[in-house]
Design a protein around this motif. Structure first.
Motif, PDB file in Angstrom:
ATOM      1  N   PHE A 167      -4.994  -3.166   5.842  1.00  0.00           N
ATOM      2  CA  PHE A 167      -3.914  -2.533   5.244  1.00  0.00           C
ATOM      3  C   PHE A 167      -4.600  -2.226   3.720  1.00  0.00           C
ATOM      4  O   PHE A 167      -4.351  -1.214   3.076  1.00  0.00           O
ATOM      5  N   ASP A 168      -4.581  -3.357   3.039  1.00  0.00           N
ATOM      6  CA  ASP A 168      -4.943  -3.341   1.424  1.00  0.00           C
ATOM      7  C   ASP A 168      -6.131  -2.413   1.388  1.00  0.00           C
ATOM      8  O   ASP A 168      -6.337  -2.034   0.390  1.00  0.00           O
ATOM      9  N   ALA A 229       5.588   2.646  -2.800  1.00  0.00           N
ATOM     10  CA  ALA A 229       4.378   3.681  -3.145  1.00  0.00           C
ATOM     11  C   ALA A 229       4.114   4.493  -2.133  1.00  0.00           C
ATOM     12  O   ALA A 229       3.850   5.806  -2.146  1.00  0.00           O
ATOM     13  N   LEU A 230       4.024   4.048  -0.880  1.00  0.00           N
ATOM     14  CA  LEU A 230       3.562   4.790   0.263  1.00  0.00           C
ATOM     15  C   LEU A 230       4.665   6.036   0.723  1.00  0.00           C
ATOM     16  O   LEU A 230       4.238   7.251   0.747  1.00  0.00           O
ATOM     17  N   TRP A 231       5.800   5.462   1.179  1.00  0.00           N
ATOM     18  CA  TRP A 231       6.704   6.461   1.584  1.00  0.00           C
ATOM     19  C   TRP A 231       7.874   7.249   0.490  1.00  0.00           C
ATOM     20  O   TRP A 231       8.112   8.087   0.965  1.00  0.00           O
ATOM     21  N   GLU A 232       7.963   6.308  -0.518  1.00  0.00           N
ATOM     22  CA  GLU A 232       8.888   7.262  -1.401  1.00  0.00           C
ATOM     23  C   GLU A 232       8.015   7.970  -2.476  1.00  0.00           C
ATOM     24  O   GLU A 232       8.380   9.157  -3.123  1.00  0.00           O
ATOM     25  N   ASP A 233       7.213   7.228  -3.022  1.00  0.00           N
ATOM     26  CA  ASP A 233       6.427   7.976  -4.257  1.00  0.00           C
ATOM     27  C   ASP A 233       5.189   8.788  -3.704  1.00  0.00           C
ATOM     28  O   ASP A 233       4.683   9.743  -4.521  1.00  0.00           O
ATOM     29  N   LYS A 234       4.721   8.506  -2.508  1.00  0.00           N
ATOM     30  CA  LYS A 234       3.822   9.402  -1.965  1.00  0.00           C
ATOM     31  C   LYS A 234       2.471   9.354  -2.856  1.00  0.00           C
ATOM     32  O   LYS A 234       1.798  10.421  -2.828  1.00  0.00           O
ATOM     33  N   SER A 235       2.165   8.134  -3.387  1.00  0.00           N
ATOM     34  CA  SER A 235       0.875   8.008  -4.150  1.00  0.00           C
ATOM     35  C   SER A 235       0.651   6.396  -4.415  1.00  0.00           C
ATOM     36  O   SER A 235       1.431   5.697  -4.477  1.00  0.00           O
ATOM     37  N   LEU A 236      -0.676   6.260  -4.485  1.00  0.00           N
ATOM     38  CA  LEU A 236      -1.174   4.867  -4.196  1.00  0.00           C
ATOM     39  C   LEU A 236      -1.892   4.667  -5.573  1.00  0.00           C
ATOM     40  O   LEU A 236      -2.576   3.756  -5.782  1.00  0.00           O
ATOM     41  N   ALA A 237      -1.461   5.547  -6.633  1.00  0.00           N
ATOM     42  CA  ALA A 237      -2.015   5.266  -8.043  1.00  0.00           C
ATOM     43  C   ALA A 237      -1.391   4.234  -8.612  1.00  0.00           C
ATOM     44  O   ALA A 237      -0.238   3.710  -8.535  1.00  0.00           O
ATOM     45  N   GLY A 238      -2.406   3.197  -8.922  1.00  0.00           N
ATOM     46  CA  GLY A 238      -2.093   1.886  -9.672  1.00  0.00           C
ATOM     47  C   GLY A 238      -1.794   0.838  -8.570  1.00  0.00           C
ATOM     48  O   GLY A 238      -1.484  -0.334  -9.061  1.00  0.00           O
ATOM     49  N   MET A 239      -2.010   1.205  -7.219  1.00  0.00           N
ATOM     50  CA  MET A 239      -1.660  -0.013  -6.271  1.00  0.00           C
ATOM     51  C   MET A 239      -2.878  -1.047  -5.998  1.00  0.00           C
ATOM     52  O   MET A 239      -2.649  -1.963  -5.312  1.00  0.00           O
ATOM     53  N   THR A 240      -4.014  -0.704  -6.406  1.00  0.00           N
ATOM     54  CA  THR A 240      -5.394  -1.575  -6.244  1.00  0.00           C
ATOM     55  C   THR A 240      -4.930  -2.933  -6.681  1.00  0.00           C
ATOM     56  O   THR A 240      -5.093  -3.993  -5.786  1.00  0.00           O
TER      57      THR A 240
END
Length: 380
Positions: A167-168, A229-240
């Motif tokens: 997943f990560d 981040a996935l379902w609401e923001d729809k962006s993975l920016a900054g999630m690493t």
């Protein structure tokens, strides 16, 4: 979930869970004979805005039942017995008018009763005696149950580690569709053994907190932070960095469970805690509020509770065959109800489940929770 991360349940949540909590948290709490004729000591823990001092504050080593009551505080809804930073037993979601209990076999020593939210949130609890707590009569089925449960927890976390990494890895790669597809399957391994994870201090909040569970949203980490981040923001920016920390926290969990040991009563307490998880967040839709994958978690909580029950079942059947049979039938009812929402190896989006059907699920858990709450006192 640890309630030092308070949960803000809405009107729908309260309406669905109040009857269930009354059953799940209920119990006589009376002193009585433990297996083999030992007398259980009852300790009363009254929750208030001021604190939760146990009464009596000192008992002899051996089997102890803690009866937790709430006569009128909205600030304090949980009591935990801790030793060296680890939660040995707890009762959560004791809102005004409710009560609950948990049982443990305690060795001599100094313990802490913790009630998050109180003005004085810790009290000292002392267990006296010259040596170890009197051993329970030899029961090979109970000894096997605790060892097998250790092995079950280790195997679930062993599956959690690579599932979380996959997943990560998708999160780090910025692959939103793949990460979304791996979110719920990874979490099932965590949800099945969540009471164990909760016992290790801040590890559960780091892995599984929701935004309303943390004082500072900037410090929010774990599965649900990435879910948003996935379902609401729809962006993975900054999630690493979040993905990296989640991998590290799950690795710490794996290290911790390798050496953890359990009492038979802790298996029963944990099973009841998992039903409480269902009642306070899964049935209401609060847990996975962005992805609506709540039914995956619901099923994993029930599976973990059933595993603990099945391991205790031989000993329970010898002591109270009627209770053992009743629990088997009610576990079957709950799992049959859940099966209606399966689609292959997955579950339907929980937002599509109407309120009347959520009530039916809650009623099935309600019918299971009350008899399950009796088990710890039978095996302490």
């Amino acid at each position: 979930m640890r309630s030092f991360r308070p949960r803000a349940l809405g009107t729908v949540a309260a309406a669905l869970s109040v009857g269930l909590l009354a059953a799940a948290c209920g119990g006589s709490g009376n002193s009585g004979a433990a297996p083999g004729g030992e007398q259980q000591t009852e300790v009363k823990v009254a929750l208030s805005d001021q604190g939760c001092a146990p009464a009596p504050a000192s008992v002899a080593a051996g089997p102890v039942t803690f009866t937790v009551t709430n006569a009128g505080t909205a600030k304090v809804t949980e009591a935990e017995l801790q030793s060296n930073g680890r939660i040995l037993g707890e009762k959560e979601n004791i809102t005004e008018g409710l009560n609950g209990n948990f049982a443990l076999r305690l060795d001599p020593g100094t313990y802490t009763m913790y009630c998050p939210g109180a003005a004085q949130d810790t009290s000292t609890f002392t267990v006296t005696g010259g040596g170890a707590a009197p051993a329970a009569p030899a029961d090979t089925s109970l000894a096997k149950a605790t060892q097998d449960y250790h092995d079950y927890v280790v195997s679930e976390v062993a599956a959690l580690v690579p599932a979380t990494k996959a997943f990560d890895d998708a999160v780090r790669a910025g692959d939103i569709p793949k990460a979304e597809s791996l979110f719920a399957p990874a979490r099932t391994h965590y949800e099945s053994i969540e009471p164990v994870a909760e016992s290790f201090g801040d590890l559960d909040p780091d892995i599984d907190a929701r935004v309303n569970d943390v004082d500072d949203p900037a410090q929010w980490t774990g599965f649900h932070r990435i879910e948003k981040a996935l379902w609401e923001d729809k962006s993975l920016a900054g999630m690493t960095p979040m993905a990296d920390k989640l991998d590290a926290d799950v690795a710490t969990l794996q290290k911790n469970v390798a050496t953890a040991t359990y009492q038979p009563a802790q298996l029963a307490n944990g099973a009841s805690d998992l039903l409480d998880e269902v009642s306070t967040s899964k049935v209401t839709g609060e847990e996975d509020r962005y992805s609506h994958t709540d039914l995956w978690d619901f099923a994993a909580n029930i599976a973990g509770a059933r595993k603990a029950f099945e391991l205790l079942q031989p000993a329970l059947a010898a002591k109270d065959p009627q209770l053992a049979q009743q629990l088997e039938a009610r576990f079957t009812d709950v799992t049959s109800g859940l099966a209606k929402y399966q689609q292959g190896n997955a579950y339907v989006d929980y937002s599509t489940v109407p309120q009347d059907q959520r009530r039916q699920l809650a009623d099935a858990v309600n019918a299971l929770a009350e008899p399950l709450s009796q088990v710890s006192g039978k095996v302490v």
